[in-house]
Motif scaffolding. Structure first.
Motif, PDB file in Angstrom:
ATOM      1  N   GLN A 173      15.154  -0.047  -7.695  1.00 24.64           N
ATOM      2  CA  GLN A 173      15.227  -0.858  -6.014  1.00 24.64           C
ATOM      3  C   GLN A 173      14.478  -0.244  -5.271  1.00 24.64           C
ATOM      4  O   GLN A 173      13.801  -1.003  -4.356  1.00 24.64           O
ATOM      5  CB  GLN A 173      16.999  -0.486  -5.955  1.00 24.64           C
ATOM      6  N   ASP A 174      14.203   1.087  -5.309  1.00 26.11           N
ATOM      7  CA  ASP A 174      13.093   1.763  -4.258  1.00 26.11           C
ATOM      8  C   ASP A 174      11.821   1.035  -4.336  1.00 26.11           C
ATOM      9  O   ASP A 174      11.018   0.503  -3.513  1.00 26.11           O
ATOM     10  CB  ASP A 174      12.918   3.196  -4.352  1.00 26.11           C
ATOM     11  N   ILE A 192      11.170  -1.855  -5.884  1.00 27.12           N
ATOM     12  CA  ILE A 192      11.249  -3.178  -5.401  1.00 27.12           C
ATOM     13  C   ILE A 192      10.827  -3.407  -3.884  1.00 27.12           C
ATOM     14  O   ILE A 192      10.248  -4.256  -3.349  1.00 27.12           O
ATOM     15  CB  ILE A 192      12.377  -3.951  -5.882  1.00 27.12           C
ATOM     16  N   GLU A 193      11.647  -2.368  -3.102  1.00 20.99           N
ATOM     17  CA  GLU A 193      11.798  -2.461  -1.811  1.00 20.99           C
ATOM     18  C   GLU A 193      10.261  -1.945  -1.179  1.00 20.99           C
ATOM     19  O   GLU A 193       9.697  -2.620  -0.236  1.00 20.99           O
ATOM     20  CB  GLU A 193      12.564  -1.485  -1.181  1.00 20.99           C
ATOM     21  N   ASP A 194       9.716  -1.038  -1.849  1.00 18.15           N
ATOM     22  CA  ASP A 194       8.217  -0.745  -1.451  1.00 18.15           C
ATOM     23  C   ASP A 194       7.183  -2.146  -1.677  1.00 18.15           C
ATOM     24  O   ASP A 194       6.535  -2.124  -0.889  1.00 18.15           O
ATOM     25  CB  ASP A 194       7.673   0.447  -2.420  1.00 18.15           C
ATOM     26  N   LYS A 230       7.956  -5.165  -1.727  1.00 16.98           N
ATOM     27  CA  LYS A 230       8.297  -6.157  -0.468  1.00 16.98           C
ATOM     28  C   LYS A 230       7.782  -5.596   0.891  1.00 16.98           C
ATOM     29  O   LYS A 230       7.116  -6.513   1.565  1.00 16.98           O
ATOM     30  CB  LYS A 230       9.723  -6.133  -0.426  1.00 16.98           C
ATOM     31  N   TYR A 231       7.721  -4.266   0.926  1.00 18.74           N
ATOM     32  CA  TYR A 231       7.150  -3.790   2.384  1.00 18.74           C
ATOM     33  C   TYR A 231       5.654  -3.940   2.337  1.00 18.74           C
ATOM     34  O   TYR A 231       5.005  -4.294   3.332  1.00 18.74           O
ATOM     35  CB  TYR A 231       7.600  -2.351   2.649  1.00 18.74           C
ATOM     36  N   GLU A 232       5.055  -3.746   1.148  1.00 19.76           N
ATOM     37  CA  GLU A 232       3.654  -3.821   1.078  1.00 19.76           C
ATOM     38  C   GLU A 232       2.792  -5.050   0.934  1.00 19.76           C
ATOM     39  O   GLU A 232       1.785  -5.230   1.319  1.00 19.76           O
ATOM     40  CB  GLU A 232       2.871  -2.789  -0.133  1.00 19.76           C
ATOM     41  N   THR A 290       2.977  -9.547   1.027  1.00 23.21           N
ATOM     42  CA  THR A 290       3.626 -10.779   1.845  1.00 23.21           C
ATOM     43  C   THR A 290       3.405 -11.983   1.042  1.00 23.21           C
ATOM     44  O   THR A 290       2.570 -12.134  -0.031  1.00 23.21           O
ATOM     45  CB  THR A 290       2.678 -11.015   3.152  1.00 23.21           C
ATOM     46  N   GLU A 347       3.668 -11.452  -2.885  1.00 22.77           N
ATOM     47  CA  GLU A 347       4.881 -10.787  -2.809  1.00 22.77           C
ATOM     48  C   GLU A 347       5.883 -11.430  -4.016  1.00 22.77           C
ATOM     49  O   GLU A 347       6.560 -10.562  -4.751  1.00 22.77           O
ATOM     50  CB  GLU A 347       5.602 -10.565  -1.518  1.00 22.77           C
ATOM     51  N   VAL A 355       7.153  -9.491  -7.141  1.00 19.11           N
ATOM     52  CA  VAL A 355       8.613  -8.848  -7.272  1.00 19.11           C
ATOM     53  C   VAL A 355       9.121  -9.514  -8.402  1.00 19.11           C
ATOM     54  O   VAL A 355      10.252  -9.025  -9.111  1.00 19.11           O
ATOM     55  CB  VAL A 355       9.224  -9.019  -5.891  1.00 19.11           C
TER      56      VAL A 355
END
Length: 609
Positions: free
Chosen positions: A5-6, A8-10, A12-14, A16, A20, A24
């Motif tokens: 999950q971390d 995936i979040e990273d 999504k953050y990096e 666009t 993205e 993902v």
């Protein structure tokens, strides 16, 4: 340690946008990816029915079961209950059947049940008034793929039409689209996805969600077969279409998933070769009922029409609406009676009066409708060759698609109007092998009648051997067969060509030939395979992009309106996901300030699909 999950979040953050979404989505397992697609399709405002159709029609039992479990795990609810809550009617019922994942996968076929199912489908649709949708759902939702292949073949013999055509006739809306998707997936899952990919990228803008979903879900299953089916149907590689339609890191990732450029390849993979062979077999078996969009008007009175046309052109100003209403709603035979009545009653030449009162494209269209088919064809051939430059595409289109009788009538009309033979005109305006192809076609001496199987096998082998010969010898051999054999015979020849070479005749023509010779042979093959589809493609090319090729648009709308324009409309909608009526309405707005030209074309089109 970084959790899933971390990660995936990273990401999504990096990242666009589309890139993205693609990356993902790649990080999810296939079952969870499918579950998310279904969840996104039914949650929020509106339902994405096309996504539901694509996913549920194309997955096998194991994939369905895994997706159902993943959905429960990810969203804490039952996928079937959520689908039921968001859909309705027969569409909902068929989705629920597919969600069970209980299609027979035994591979055992009962010949008696095949015949019974084919009869039941016929009785449920074409044979009766109204449709028994439950019978379609039961058979198409549960029987094995192998069994249904045989059912579809048996159905064609009973109904003298494909199961697809029956579904189009009997069903409608999302339910029709779902059942067509199921049939397409029974016939070939790779071909189904090839069509979906094409529609996701053609025209203005890209349906990126569809493109991403398919590229991810099929990249580890059957992407090579999809690529081959794509090349077979669209004469362009999937790789190059993605390359032309996307950009940046998003494009690079999609191209990596695609895996290679098939325009550089030659032979088919086994799956695509089988599909190509089957496509020609279907083309040969299918009895297409040609349907016009313009028919003779009942209670026809040529004298009254002649008087009304005179009134519309007499005095100050011209009543274009009255002219259009009469000319566009009459058959060509009725128009000829009006021409005669106009001269007999009024002592005037209707054609001269129309030319003096109308202008630009409306004049060209109305005059084209008032000419006999032979006069119109002769005039179109003349226009294609007069002045600076030659419209080779027009010459090809006319000579490839007209019957012997039509070509002979055109030859006589050309001689009468221009005091020289059409053959002489072609010889003075074209050269080389292209000239010889046109001269062969303009004789109007193509063989007629059914395929001769033994001779078709020999012709296919001759074409296969010619592929290894010098360019000139190859083109002469292709001409000797493609320009002389009957269309039913050529269907069998092209089918056997796949068996001889593991290649499709269209791809050989595209790769080994060039220029007008390539275009002429390609047009013959397309017309042999599906002439309404060939014309649908010609109409699309006449209108898409900057500017409209009005001469081509007028030529096809006039010449096909009493032959097969209804069939052309169906092919247009099938290929381009947009009705011909709507396309004409949008594409002819520029330059047609009064709207009279567009109005006439839309009447000829015959309606919205």
């Amino acid at each position: 340690m970084l959790s899933y999950q971390d990660l995936i979040e990273d990401l999504k953050y990096e990242l666009t946008g589309k890139f993205e979404r693609l990356i993902v989505s790649l990080m999810r397992s296939r079952a969870y990816h499918d579950a998310k697609e279904i969840h996104d399709a039914i949650k929020g405002a509106g339902t994405n029915e096309r996504c539901l159709i694509e996913v549920l029609a194309s997955r096998n039992n194991t994939q369905i079961h895994e997706m159902v479990a993943a959905y429960k795990d990810a969203y804490g609810s039952d996928i079937e209950e959520d689908v039921i809550a968001d859909t309705s009617g027969h569409f909902k019922k068929m989705l629920v059947v597919l969600l069970q994942g209980t299609r027979d996968e035994s591979g055992v076929v009962d010949a008696d049940l095949v015949e019974q199912d084919a009869q039941d489908l016929y009785a449920a649709g074409e044979e009766q008034w109204g449709t028994d949708e439950a019978k379609f759902i039961m058979i198409l939702g549960n029987r094995s793929v192998t069994h249904l292949h045989m059912v579809f073949d048996a159905y064609e013999k009973i109904a003298e039409m494909t199961i697809e055509d029956s579904i189009k006739n009997e069903l409608s809306g999302d339910f029709e689209r779902l059942m067509l998707a199921v049939v397409q997936c029974i016939r070939s899952v790779p071909m189904f996805f090839a069509k979906r990919l094409y529609k996701s990228m053609k025209g203005l803008g890209t349906a990126d969600n569809t493109l991403i979903r398919i590229m991810i879900s099929r990249s580890e299953i059957d992407m090579l077969d999809i690529r081959e089916c794509f090349r077979l149907r669209y004469e362009k590689s999937l790789y190059n279409m993605i390359k032309d339609d996307t950009s940046g890191d998003y494009k690079r990732t999609l191209l990596n998933l695609c895996g290679g450029d098939d325009d550089l390849a030659g032979e088919f993979f086994p799956e695509a070769a089988q599909i190509a062979y089957k496509m020609w077999e279907l083309s040969a078996m299918t009895k297409v009922q040609l349907r016009p969009s313009v028919r003779p008007t009942p209670d026809f009175d040529p004298a009254a029409d002649a008087q009304a046309l005179r009134k519309a052109m007499k005095g100050f100003g011209t009543d274009e609406d009255a002219i259009i209403d009469i000319v566009a709603h009459r058959s060509n035979a009725q128009r000829q009676e009006i021409r005669q009545a106009f001269k007999s009653l009024l002592g005037r030449d209707l054609m001269k009066d129309l030319k003096s009162e109308l202008s630009k494209n409306l004049e060209r269209l109305i005059i084209g409708l008032m000419l006999t088919p032979a006069e119109f064809n002769a005039k179109m051939m003349r226009k294609a060759m007069e002045g600076a430059g030659t419209d080779e595409h027009a010459l090809i289109e006319i000579l490839v698609t007209r019957s012997n009788e039509e070509i002979q009538a055109m030859n006589a009309a050309y001689q009468d109007a221009y005091k020289k033979t059409l053959e002489e005109a072609i010889q003075s305006d074209t050269s080389g092998h292209f000239c010889r192809i046109l001269v062969s076609l303009v004789q109007g001496a193509r063989e007629e009648g059914p395929a001769d199987v033994e001779r078709a096998n020999a012709d296919a082998q001759e074409l296969a051997d010619a592929c290894n010969a010098e360019s000139d010898d190859m083109e002469m051999k292709f001409m000797s067969i493609l320009c002389t054999r009957s269309f039913p015979h050529l269907r069998k020849v092209f089918q056997e060509f796949v068996r001889c070479t593991n290649k499709d005749i269209e791809q050989i023509i595209k790769k080994e030939m060039s220029g007008d010779v390539k275009n002429a042979f390609y047009a013959i093959v397309r017309s042999v395979k599906n002439q309404p589809s060939y014309f649908a493609d010609r109409l699309y090319k006449a209108m898409k992009g900057l500017g409209t090729d009005d001469r081509a648009l007028i030529r096809i709308m006039v010449s096909r309106s009493e032959v097969d324009l209804f069939n052309i409309r169906k092919e247009f909608k099938e290929t381009h996901d947009e009705s011909l009526h709507e396309f004409i309405q949008v594409e002819t707005m520029i330059g047609d300030t009064s709207g009279d030209y567009r109005k006439t074309l839309l009447i000829l089109c015959g309606g919205e699909d």
